[in-house]
Design an enzyme around this catalytic site. Structure first.
Site, PDB file in Angstrom:
ATOM      1  CG  ASP A  77     -53.295 -31.027  39.322  1.00 18.68           C
ATOM      2  OD1 ASP A  77     -53.344 -31.199  38.027  1.00 18.68           O
ATOM      3  OD2 ASP A  77     -53.048 -29.847  39.547  1.00 18.68           O
ATOM      4  CE  LYS A 107     -60.078 -33.561  36.260  1.00 23.16           C
ATOM      5  NZ  LYS A 107     -58.906 -32.933  36.287  1.00 23.16           N
ATOM      6  CB  CYS A 164     -25.999 -10.853  47.118  1.00 26.23           C
ATOM      7  SG  CYS A 164     -27.503 -10.646  47.660  1.00 26.23           S
ATOM      8  CB  CYS A 180     -26.109  -6.922  48.586  1.00 20.49           C
ATOM      9  SG  CYS A 180     -26.155  -7.415  47.134  1.00 20.49           S
ATOM     10  CE  LYS A 230     -61.616 -28.180  37.120  1.00 22.13           C
ATOM     11  NZ  LYS A 230     -60.362 -28.742  36.683  1.00 22.13           N
ATOM     12  CB  CYS A 270     -29.132  -6.510  45.245  1.00 22.57           C
ATOM     13  SG  CYS A 270     -29.805  -7.682  46.476  1.00 22.57           S
TER      14      CYS A 270
HETATM   15  S1  IVH Z   1     -60.851 -40.938  34.226  1.00 27.32           S
HETATM   16  C1  IVH Z   1     -62.664 -41.049  30.180  1.00 27.32           C
HETATM   17  N1  IVH Z   1     -60.068 -40.847  36.771  1.00 27.32           N
HETATM   18  O1  IVH Z   1     -58.290 -35.875  34.695  1.00 27.32           O
HETATM   19  C2  IVH Z   1     -62.245 -40.981  31.813  1.00 27.32           C
HETATM   20  N2  IVH Z   1     -59.460 -39.237  35.203  1.00 27.32           N
HETATM   21  O2  IVH Z   1     -59.988 -34.203  32.615  1.00 27.32           O
HETATM   22  C3  IVH Z   1     -60.802 -40.314  31.477  1.00 27.32           C
HETATM   23  N3  IVH Z   1     -57.621 -37.464  36.033  1.00 27.32           N
HETATM   24  O3  IVH Z   1     -56.979 -36.744  31.363  1.00 27.32           O
HETATM   25  C4  IVH Z   1     -60.198 -40.013  32.663  1.00 27.32           C
HETATM   26  N4  IVH Z   1     -57.787 -38.400  38.143  1.00 27.32           N
HETATM   27  O4  IVH Z   1     -55.444 -37.005  33.427  1.00 27.32           O
HETATM   28  C5  IVH Z   1     -60.288 -40.068  35.654  1.00 27.32           C
HETATM   29  N5  IVH Z   1     -59.502 -40.720  38.954  1.00 27.32           N
HETATM   30  C6  IVH Z   1     -59.540 -40.224  37.735  1.00 27.32           C
HETATM   31  C7  IVH Z   1     -58.502 -38.879  37.527  1.00 27.32           C
HETATM   32  C8  IVH Z   1     -58.380 -38.739  36.129  1.00 27.32           C
HETATM   33  C9  IVH Z   1     -57.237 -37.269  37.392  1.00 27.32           C
HETATM   34  C10 IVH Z   1     -57.147 -36.663  35.002  1.00 27.32           C
HETATM   35  C11 IVH Z   1     -56.719 -37.429  33.669  1.00 27.32           C
HETATM   36  C12 IVH Z   1     -57.782 -37.042  32.429  1.00 27.32           C
HETATM   37  C13 IVH Z   1     -58.086 -35.810  33.189  1.00 27.32           C
HETATM   38  C14 IVH Z   1     -59.564 -35.528  32.550  1.00 27.32           C
END
Ligand code: IVH
Length: 666
Positions: free
Chosen positions: A116, A114, A431, A411, A314, A408
């Site tokens: 970020d 996932k 500084c 300085c 998560k 500070c």
């Molecule tokens: S699939 C219906 N795949 O996570 C499925 N999302 O909490 C839609 N994200 O808004 C998302 N990596 O911005 C998917 N490999 C991945 C992802 C991913 C990051 C984010 C995406 C989404 C959020 C969902």
């Protein structure tokens, strides 16, 4: 013989192939120099033969003019979010639920990192990138097509022959920034005195939401695609097929995507990713599991918020409890005074942690953090550890409240708080903690414009103690410079010449160069317009400064604090003693373009946009971004956009760059 048309095709193919090999296959095939050469040749050919220019040419990534606001895009199929599994038990529940709700018992999952970053949708019509948007509220997003076009890993045209390219392809993915690019960019931003971002995600989001695509183009953004929206003319039946197909079209997918046959395999993937999260070049905040078969996905369906066929696993919060032994104010390169908690050492996910940032006084007050407190500390990626909250039950009365000092710690200079910013700053221009950043800003293009006094050289000058105060720049000698790394006779002389030339400087530039908190180029000009001389500015009271239209109370406080700092006055006097001549433009000059409104279109030869804008503003005019009945002049450079046509339609006077120069020099 090669016709220009043929050559243009060849070059485009070469550049597109190079991008594909580099970004999608992760296998660079040509050098940067060759890439740049090809790009330049293509640009030149397109200049000579404008009829060969096409919107999907690799030269046309940055071409669009800044906009005043983004339009909106309705998503054909909503961009949903994901349900979370916080632990393996919740993943098991998800898998069981999926099995229960499917006709056939056999189901495979696709496991993905996932990323970020920021979710976006790209729409390709007949293979051509047509529209790009943010997720927005899931149903409607912002139209950021022009910004997405600047990202080199997004193809402007899909690869593959005509038969293979779909009529319509909507793909979704994540725009992100690597950690190292993020750090590099923040350093550059800081050196320019511009906004720094708190993490790669914010940096990616902020970069994508620029109204001026040429700014986005300079930001190191990248993309991974991972899901399909609406489409026609293709036949893809599963997530894994999609992940295999996207790269053939030139669309980049993450290499760490796997099939998981069962729950055990999913747990293993999750654990493995979590253990390795710090080894990725970019931040991942979890894993995503998706039912592989599209037919099964349809069978499971979605709620209004999220699909029933996918879940995000998560990563565990990386938190521990420890004690704050002491709080200390630390002064950064920008003069920001940041409270730092010195902690009794703890190990969080294998990393020793002894310090955590407390950000600013508001944060300390809000969380009621005291010296001696036991606190929950969190580490996210390689971002500096943070204090999440105080464990108040463990207080014994010996804890001490903390306030950022008025002076500070490095300085002794006066510390003030910045406008729209919870942080405190040291106001002493010399500084030692911030000297490098101050000098870089002082010498920068829009300030004193000392060419050659770049980052590396500034570092050396400060580290060798050759410059201990700003004014020391003007007493540098050739004999000293020659001995520095990468400095020869010629470059030393060039630098000394540039330093000498900077002595004749417009007052507004000088005021900007001082790097007073909140005083950008515009505010510097406003101060100069109001007070006319440096002496008047130095002697003005906070009230007098605050009375100026466009100067708010916090800026007034910052300006007054800056000029009440003895050390700063000493620096200014010393600069004047060394021959700095501050020029106040005559009234005739500041009013030359009084109330005239200018709009630019196309690239200018002799100025960047910001230089031209500054010039116009110096002469009392205004530069805006869109042509209307109120526009007085449109300045037309190379490759003008639609604004030139609009100007003609509205009967607005059109100036070439030469006309413009004649006008300002008259
Ligand atoms: S699939 C219906 N795949 O996570 C499925 N999302 O909490 C839609 N994200 O808004 C998302 N990596 O911005 C998917 N490999 C991945 C992802 C991913 C990051 C984010 C995406 C989404 C959020 C969902």
């Amino acid at each position: 013989m090669s016709t220009p048309e043929k050559r243009v095709q060849e070059l485009r193919k070469k550049i597109n192939d190079a991008n594909y090999n580099y970004y999608v296959l992760d296998n660079p095939t040509i050098s940067d120099a060759e890439y740049d050469r090809s790009m330049r040749e293509l640009q030149e050919l397109e200049e000579e033969h404008p009829e060969l220019k096409t919107p999907d040419s690799p030269t046309q990534r940055v071409g669009a003019e800044p906009v005043d606001e983004f339009g909106t895009v309705e998503h054909t199929i909503p961009l949903l979010s994901l349900n979370n599994a916080m632990n393996e038990g919740e993943l098991k529940d998800f898998v069981d639920r999926v099995m229960r709700n499917l006709e056939s018992g056999k189901v495979e999952f696709v496991a993905e990192p996932k990323i970020d970053g920021l979710a976006v949708e790209l729409i390709y019509e007949n293979g051509v990138f047509a529209t790009g948007s943010t997720r927005g509220n899931g149903f409607t997003g912002e139209n950021i097509t022009q910004n997405l076009r600047t990202i080199e890993s997004i193809p402007l045209r899909l690869r593959g022959d005509k038969l293979d390219v779909p009529e319509l392809l909507e793909v979704r993915g994540e725009v992100y920034m690597t950690r190292s690019d993020f750090e590099k960019m923040n350093e550059e931003q800081e050196a320019k005195g511009e906004k720094v971002f708190s993490n790669p995600r914010n940096a990616a989001a902020g970069s994508l939401r620029q109204l001026d695509p040429s700014i986005t183009a300079e930001r190191p953004l990248n993309i991974y695609l991972y899901s399909l929206g609406a489409s026609s003319g293709i036949n893809i039946e599963s997530q894994m097929e999609l992940i295999e197909k996207l790269p053939q079209w030139g669309l980049r997918v993450n290499p760490n995507i796997d099939i998981c046959e069962d729950y055990e395999a999913m747990c293993k993937y999750w654990q493995n990713m979590e253990a390795n999260r710090d080894n990725f070049a970019y931040e991942i905040d979890g894993v995503v599991f998706k039912v592989n078969s599209f037919q099964q996905q349809d069978e499971l369906g979605s709620t209004t918020r999220s699909p029933r066929w996918a879940i995000a696993g998560k990563f565990k919060a990386q938190q521990e409890i420890t004690k704050i032994e002491e709080i200390e104010a630390s002064v950064g390169r920008t003069g920001a005074v940041t409270p730092v908690a010195h902690l009794k050492q703890v190990i969080i996910n294998g990393v020793k942690v002894t310090n955590a940032t407390l950000h600013n006084q508001d944060e300390i007050d809000r969380k009621d953090i005291r010296e001696g407190d036991w606190v929950v500390v969190q580490r996210a990626g390689d971002v500096i550890p943070q204090v999440v909250k105080v464990v108040k039950d463990r207080r014994d009365g010996s804890e001490k409240t903390y306030h950022i000092p008025d002076n500070c710690p490095v300085c002794g200079g006066k510390v003030v708080r910045e406008q729209d910013d919870a942080r405190h700053y040291c106001t002493n221009i010399s500084c030692p903690a911030q000297l490098k950043g101050r000098i870089r800003h002082f010498a920068s293009k829009n300030a004193m414009d000392i060419e050659g006094l770049g980052e590396k050289l500034v570092d050396q000058l400060v580290e060798e103690n050759m410059v201990e105060k700003i004014e020391d720049i003007y007493s540098l000698r050739k004999t000293d410079l020659i001995n520095l790394e990468r400095m020869g006779e010629k470059s030393s002389q060039n630098l000394l010449d540039a330093i000498e030339n900077s002595k004749e400087i417009r007052l507004a530039r000088f005021v900007y160069a001082l790097g007073i908190r909140n005083v950008g180029r515009h505010a510097a000009r406003v101060l100069v317009d109001a007070f006319k001389t440096i002496d008047n500015i130095m002697n003005a009271s906070e009230d007098e400064i605050g009375d100026i239209y466009e100067i708010g109370p916090i800026m007034a406080e910052n300006v007054a604090a800056f000029f009440s700092e003895e050390r700063n006055l000493k620096t200014i006097h010393s600069l004047l003693d060394q021959g700095l001549k501050l020029q106040t433009p005559s009234k005739a000059e500041t009013e030359k373009l009084q109330d005239k409104t200018f709009v630019f279109t196309g690239a200018l030869e002799n100025y960047t946009r910001s230089e031209a804008k500054q010039l116009i503003e110096d002469l009392g005019g205004r530069a805006t971004s869109s042509v209307s009945g109120n526009t007085d002049y449109v300045i037309v450079g190379e490759n003008p956009g639609s604004k030139a046509d609009k100007a003609r339609d509205l009967g607005v006077e059109i100036l070439s760059e030469d006309d413009f120069e004649d006008m300002i020099n008259s």
